[in-house]
Design a protein around this motif. Sequence first.
Motif, PDB file in Angstrom:
ATOM      1  N   THR A   1     -13.706   1.830  -8.696  1.00 45.71           N
ATOM      2  CA  THR A   1     -13.917   2.131  -7.284  1.00 45.71           C
ATOM      3  C   THR A   1     -12.624   2.654  -6.694  1.00 45.71           C
ATOM      4  OG1 THR A   1     -15.471   0.313  -7.199  1.00 45.71           O
ATOM      5  CG2 THR A   1     -14.702   1.157  -5.086  1.00 45.71           C
ATOM      6  N   LEU A   2     -12.749   3.666  -5.841  1.00 45.31           N
ATOM      7  CA  LEU A   2     -11.574   4.161  -5.152  1.00 45.31           C
ATOM      8  C   LEU A   2     -11.606   3.639  -3.717  1.00 45.31           C
ATOM      9  CD1 LEU A   2      -9.266   6.179  -5.944  1.00 45.31           C
ATOM     10  CD2 LEU A   2     -10.344   7.706  -4.290  1.00 45.31           C
ATOM     11  N   PHE A   3     -10.508   3.003  -3.313  1.00 43.45           N
ATOM     12  CA  PHE A   3     -10.415   2.477  -1.954  1.00 43.45           C
ATOM     13  C   PHE A   3      -9.412   3.310  -1.183  1.00 43.45           C
ATOM     14  CE2 PHE A   3     -11.669  -0.969  -4.690  1.00 43.45           C
ATOM     15  CZ  PHE A   3     -12.702  -1.585  -3.990  1.00 43.45           C
ATOM     16  N   THR A   4      -9.792   3.712   0.010  1.00 43.07           N
ATOM     17  CA  THR A   4      -8.811   4.422   0.819  1.00 43.07           C
ATOM     18  C   THR A   4      -8.953   4.034   2.283  1.00 43.07           C
ATOM     19  OG1 THR A   4      -7.858   6.578   1.334  1.00 43.07           O
ATOM     20  CG2 THR A   4     -10.234   6.500   1.203  1.00 43.07           C
ATOM     21  N   GLY A   5      -7.799   3.901   2.922  1.00 42.01           N
ATOM     22  CA  GLY A   5      -7.798   3.638   4.348  1.00 42.01           C
ATOM     23  C   GLY A   5      -7.848   4.958   5.079  1.00 42.01           C
ATOM     24  N   CYS A   6      -8.314   4.941   6.333  1.00 43.04           N
ATOM     25  CA  CYS A   6      -8.474   6.187   7.061  1.00 43.04           C
ATOM     26  C   CYS A   6      -8.091   5.969   8.514  1.00 43.04           C
ATOM     27  CB  CYS A   6      -9.929   6.646   6.934  1.00 43.04           C
ATOM     28  SG  CYS A   6     -10.288   8.135   7.878  1.00 43.04           S
TER      29      CYS A   6
ATOM     30  N   TYR B   1     -12.597   2.663   3.113  1.00 40.91           N
ATOM     31  CA  TYR B   1     -13.739   3.175   2.365  1.00 40.91           C
ATOM     32  C   TYR B   1     -13.692   2.726   0.913  1.00 40.91           C
ATOM     33  CZ  TYR B   1     -14.860   6.365   6.188  1.00 40.91           C
ATOM     34  OH  TYR B   1     -15.236   6.884   7.400  1.00 40.91           O
ATOM     35  N   ALA B   2     -14.861   2.407   0.367  1.00 42.23           N
ATOM     36  CA  ALA B   2     -14.982   2.167  -1.067  1.00 42.23           C
ATOM     37  C   ALA B   2     -15.876   3.271  -1.617  1.00 42.23           C
ATOM     38  CB  ALA B   2     -15.592   0.801  -1.336  1.00 42.23           C
ATOM     39  N   ILE B   3     -15.325   4.029  -2.577  1.00 45.48           N
ATOM     40  CA  ILE B   3     -16.023   5.203  -3.091  1.00 45.48           C
ATOM     41  C   ILE B   3     -16.149   5.052  -4.605  1.00 45.48           C
ATOM     42  CG2 ILE B   3     -15.926   7.736  -3.240  1.00 45.48           C
ATOM     43  CD1 ILE B   3     -13.759   7.453  -0.918  1.00 45.48           C
ATOM     44  N   ASN B   4     -17.267   5.436  -5.151  1.00 49.40           N
ATOM     45  CA  ASN B   4     -17.430   5.431  -6.603  1.00 49.40           C
ATOM     46  C   ASN B   4     -16.448   6.435  -7.209  1.00 49.40           C
ATOM     47  OD1 ASN B   4     -18.253   6.181  -9.236  1.00 49.40           O
ATOM     48  ND2 ASN B   4     -20.294   5.315  -8.833  1.00 49.40           N
ATOM     49  N   ALA B   5     -15.501   5.923  -8.008  1.00 50.33           N
ATOM     50  CA  ALA B   5     -14.419   6.782  -8.505  1.00 50.33           C
ATOM     51  C   ALA B   5     -14.937   7.830  -9.471  1.00 50.33           C
ATOM     52  CB  ALA B   5     -13.333   5.945  -9.173  1.00 50.33           C
ATOM     53  N   GLY B   6     -16.085   7.588 -10.084  1.00 48.81           N
ATOM     54  CA  GLY B   6     -16.612   8.533 -11.054  1.00 48.81           C
ATOM     55  C   GLY B   6     -17.259   9.743 -10.404  1.00 48.81           C
TER      56      GLY B   6
ATOM     57  N   ILE C   1      -5.640   3.108   9.604  1.00 48.23           N
ATOM     58  CA  ILE C   1      -5.095   2.493   8.395  1.00 48.23           C
ATOM     59  C   ILE C   1      -4.215   3.524   7.695  1.00 48.23           C
ATOM     60  CG2 ILE C   1      -5.614   1.358   6.207  1.00 48.23           C
ATOM     61  CD1 ILE C   1      -8.388   0.698   7.421  1.00 48.23           C
ATOM     62  N   VAL C   2      -2.922   3.242   7.675  1.00 50.67           N
ATOM     63  CA  VAL C   2      -2.005   4.159   6.997  1.00 50.67           C
ATOM     64  C   VAL C   2      -1.404   3.524   5.745  1.00 50.67           C
ATOM     65  CG1 VAL C   2      -1.412   5.403   9.091  1.00 50.67           C
ATOM     66  CG2 VAL C   2      -0.044   3.428   8.424  1.00 50.67           C
ATOM     67  N   SER C   3      -1.711   2.231   5.562  1.00 49.71           N
ATOM     68  CA  SER C   3      -1.107   1.550   4.422  1.00 49.71           C
ATOM     69  C   SER C   3      -1.978   1.729   3.189  1.00 49.71           C
ATOM     70  CB  SER C   3      -0.948   0.066   4.744  1.00 49.71           C
ATOM     71  OG  SER C   3      -2.202  -0.581   4.691  1.00 49.71           O
ATOM     72  N   LYS C   4      -1.366   1.478   2.049  1.00 49.23           N
ATOM     73  CA  LYS C   4      -2.102   1.580   0.793  1.00 49.23           C
ATOM     74  C   LYS C   4      -2.757   0.236   0.497  1.00 49.23           C
ATOM     75  CE  LYS C   4      -1.636   1.979  -4.110  1.00 49.23           C
ATOM     76  NZ  LYS C   4      -0.913   2.298  -5.297  1.00 49.23           N
ATOM     77  N   PRO C   5      -4.071   0.205   0.222  1.00 46.72           N
ATOM     78  CA  PRO C   5      -4.706  -1.075  -0.103  1.00 46.72           C
ATOM     79  C   PRO C   5      -4.230  -1.600  -1.466  1.00 46.72           C
ATOM     80  CG  PRO C   5      -6.316   0.745  -0.058  1.00 46.72           C
ATOM     81  CD  PRO C   5      -4.980   1.348   0.168  1.00 46.72           C
ATOM     82  N   VAL C   6      -4.315  -2.920  -1.611  1.00 49.60           N
ATOM     83  CA  VAL C   6      -3.875  -3.552  -2.850  1.00 49.60           C
ATOM     84  C   VAL C   6      -4.989  -4.480  -3.314  1.00 49.60           C
ATOM     85  CG1 VAL C   6      -2.248  -5.243  -3.773  1.00 49.60           C
ATOM     86  CG2 VAL C   6      -1.428  -3.451  -2.262  1.00 49.60           C
TER      87      VAL C   6
ATOM     88  N   ASP D   1      -7.362 -10.472  -7.384  1.00 51.98           N
ATOM     89  CA  ASP D   1      -8.450 -11.453  -7.512  1.00 51.98           C
ATOM     90  C   ASP D   1      -9.737 -10.995  -6.837  1.00 51.98           C
ATOM     91  OD1 ASP D   1      -7.715 -13.414  -9.118  1.00 51.98           O
ATOM     92  OD2 ASP D   1      -7.255 -14.895  -7.555  1.00 51.98           O
ATOM     93  N   ASP D   2     -10.136  -9.767  -7.102  1.00 52.06           N
ATOM     94  CA  ASP D   2     -11.376  -9.244  -6.536  1.00 52.06           C
ATOM     95  C   ASP D   2     -11.388  -9.103  -5.027  1.00 52.06           C
ATOM     96  OD1 ASP D   2     -12.735  -8.535  -8.749  1.00 52.06           O
ATOM     97  OD2 ASP D   2     -13.797 -10.442  -8.978  1.00 52.06           O
ATOM     98  N   ASN D   3     -10.221  -9.198  -4.431  1.00 48.40           N
ATOM     99  CA  ASN D   3     -10.126  -8.931  -3.002  1.00 48.40           C
ATOM    100  C   ASN D   3      -9.216  -7.732  -2.763  1.00 48.40           C
ATOM    101  OD1 ASN D   3     -11.769 -11.040  -2.202  1.00 48.40           O
ATOM    102  ND2 ASN D   3     -10.047 -12.488  -2.138  1.00 48.40           N
ATOM    103  N   ILE D   4      -9.491  -7.042  -1.670  1.00 49.57           N
ATOM    104  CA  ILE D   4      -8.653  -5.910  -1.294  1.00 49.57           C
ATOM    105  C   ILE D   4      -7.841  -6.303  -0.064  1.00 49.57           C
ATOM    106  CG2 ILE D   4      -8.638  -3.467  -0.642  1.00 49.57           C
ATOM    107  CD1 ILE D   4      -9.829  -3.991  -3.418  1.00 49.57           C
TER     108      ILE D   4
END
Lengths: 298, 633
Positions: free
Chosen positions: B339-344, B350-355, B369-374, B377-380
Amino acid sequence: MEFFRKLFGGQVVKEVDTATTAPLTDQQIQSILHGTKAQFDLQQLVAASGQSVGKQRELNEDSLLALTATLAGNSGSLPFGIYIVADGMGGHQFGEVASNVAIRIVAGHIIRKFQSYLFSIKPSPPDESLQEIMQTAVRDAQKIIQTEAPSSGTTLTAALVLGQQVTIAHVGDSRAYHIYPDGRVEVVTRDHSLVKRLEELGHISPAEAENYPHRNVLYRALGQGEILEADVFTVSFPQAGYLMLCSDGLWGVVADQDMLKIIREAPSLQRACQNLVEAANTAGGPDNISVIIAQMIG
Amino acid sequence: MGFFKEFPLETQRITMPEDSNGDATPRRQLESGITLLKRYLIQDVIGVGGMGSVYRARDLHFPNVVKLVAVKEMINTAPDPLIRQTIVQNFEREANLLATLNHHSIPRIYDYFTEENRSYLVIEYIHGKDLEAIISGNDGFLTEEQVLTWGIELCEVLSFLHNHKPDPIIFRDMKPSNVMIDHNGEVKLVDFGIAKTFQFGQKGTMIGTEGYSPPEQYRGEATPLADLYALGATLHHALSRRDPRMEPPFSFEERPIRKINPGVTAEVDAVVTRSLQYNPEDRFQTAAEMKDALLAAAHKTGILSKVTTTISQANGIKPLWKFKCEDEIRSTPLYYQNTLFTGCYDNNLYAINAGNGEFLWKYPSEGGIVSKPVAFDDNIYFGSEDHRLHVVGARSGKVVWTYYTNGPVRSSVRIAEGHAFLGSDDKYLHAVNLNSGRAAWKFETSDPIRSTPFVANELVYVGNEIGDFLTIDFRGELKWRFRAKRAITSSPVIDKQLVLFSSLDGTLYALDHRNGFVVWRFRLGKGSISSPCVVDDIVFVGAADGFIYAVEARTSKELWRFRTDHQVTSSPAVYKDSLYCGSVDGYLYCLEYRTGRLRWKFGTEGQIIGSPLVYDDIVYVGSTDNQVYALLA
């Protein structure tokens, strides 16, 4: 044990029992004890040096400088050391003046930059970076050699030890080594000599290099040329090992493994330096010999 | 002259622990206003060399016009009177010879004289700049056309010298600083070998100008072919911007011009390469031959008639997919479990199917959201300008917990040792316990923290907006501090002994991570908020001057720089042998990371402010055109 028996069928253990090792010499035991006992709270830098005019020269054109400081207190301890080897050249044209100027100007410059950090009540670190300090020290020395001893030149291998870092400024064919007790002998500097360069390029073989007629030709030397680009870089202090600086009067005549053996077997750093100088002289002593060895304890 | 008696005193003087050489009167420069021979009024120093200075002077024999001349001074420092005398004789002999030379690329010699221990050469004054200053004063590459024109003129003047009768004249010191370009754009060869007579080298310790000289010159042989090698080296320097004096001798082969400057044509490259052959017999045998080769290259490629074409990268690269959000993307994406996560800036994560780029879910915060998500343990984990640290389930997109600071959170989160470390515009560095979601401690600084903390060696490293760089231990106590001249927005990274970060003061810093000593500083053209990345002992960073820099970590030497057309705020990412970095000019650049050579670039419709992320041969990047792109790496 069960596990090992399964693996090795119980035989291996016996074999190990019967195995014997060569007895250690007293010196080896000493050095092992020396190494393991050293559980000091206070981390400190120690150093020793040796020098000789050699067997075939009348003048000593080498200069060396070793300065070790320990400042320890509530804020911890910070090992600080300046070690310099310079090998002057130019015959009657003041090679010895050049090398002498080099060590004093470079060390003086460094000390002045660290004056406040080392000696004032509210220490402040230098404004410049360690590499900049080394660069300007070399530049200063270059300028002064050109006025005080024109047409002469000198090699310079200068190491500033601060904490766990060694910042080295290097010109010419003196060398800095990292020597580890496990037997690794690493040259951390690069010779600025024509013969080395030709060897690097594959134009001559190492064997040819041994007998190359222009062995003494350097392509960089302090005091020579308009722009002097010293190699300035920072490496970690060799952990559990030694930092060694020497002129070609040592490395040119004593093989790496012999140097390692001498250092390993000597009971102290001072004796190691003496024995290295002696080894170079025994091998003919064709040139001036200078060596400094530093070690981090604790 | 009493030199032998005086000299020992000299020696003693230097052995005193002082560095001031201000009392070294014999080397003092002439002051302006002094008149030499009642004729040459010294106006200014225009150059300083190893032998003495070069002055601009007015020739007073021409009272009604201002006639300027250059006066080159050579100070005779030889201690031995006999040698001193020989030097002066050699000087006069050569000056006489040079005075007879008549060529438009050789400045006229008007006069020469010796006063005490100084000899002077009075030469035509050239209004212009030397080639070395031109090369270093230019941010980018000189045009091939320009360098070629100069190269051809230099061949002409060398040919003139080499064909001098009765004996050929060897220039001996061809290098950019000895080539002047006058105000008409014409080439002048200055500083003839004459000065060399003042360097009475012995044992052949050093001969010639290192870097430009051929192998045989190091053995003391000066020949016409040596001049041609040095000309080749000069052209190589001018085309590649790599100063050979900073490199080992005879290493041009390791720096092919076209690898460094792809704008140079293969034909010109071939001519320069041939002139730099190790064996003299493999080079051009005369200056005329080299000139013909340069002319032929120029005609073949047509560069003398038209301007060089800049790299025109066909934009044939198609994204694998792109995904459109509702506002600008200024942050860096995260890949986690396909999954690709991006802040906007539309406040959503957003959670996007990376494929395939399909939308999975979005989670609304209440600020941009300007920071990079991390992921942990299955949390973002991510910060938002709504002052909060948000913790969201990676699959569900549902909030797990949030943590409040008193200002917008622009720093990204660092997770280590059961804690989340983050900076906030409330000026605090927060250490948040992951189990309780509460602050373990907060460390107050004087200004907002937008830099992302780095955690190593049980210490937290972070910069703030006033330019403080702080190292705080796990109890929340300051270990050491360093102050840059302006904000440190860039996030630090530790590599071996060094902690590296850039600052808005235009410097890339390398500090000893144990005590904050500055090991080296590298000057960037402008300020930087780009975070460095280190691979193979090379530090990569972008800056507001539009360049992506590669700097050697051990020596702080620049390896290469790559120019984009706008600020580089994005942080470079290295994957396999490529470096990926965005620019505000809207492009994502893919460079060969060892050479900085452009592989491809991909244009978005907005600016790229955040950093690219590369995972599994796919590079993901967001743009202010509201889209996230997935490209084949």
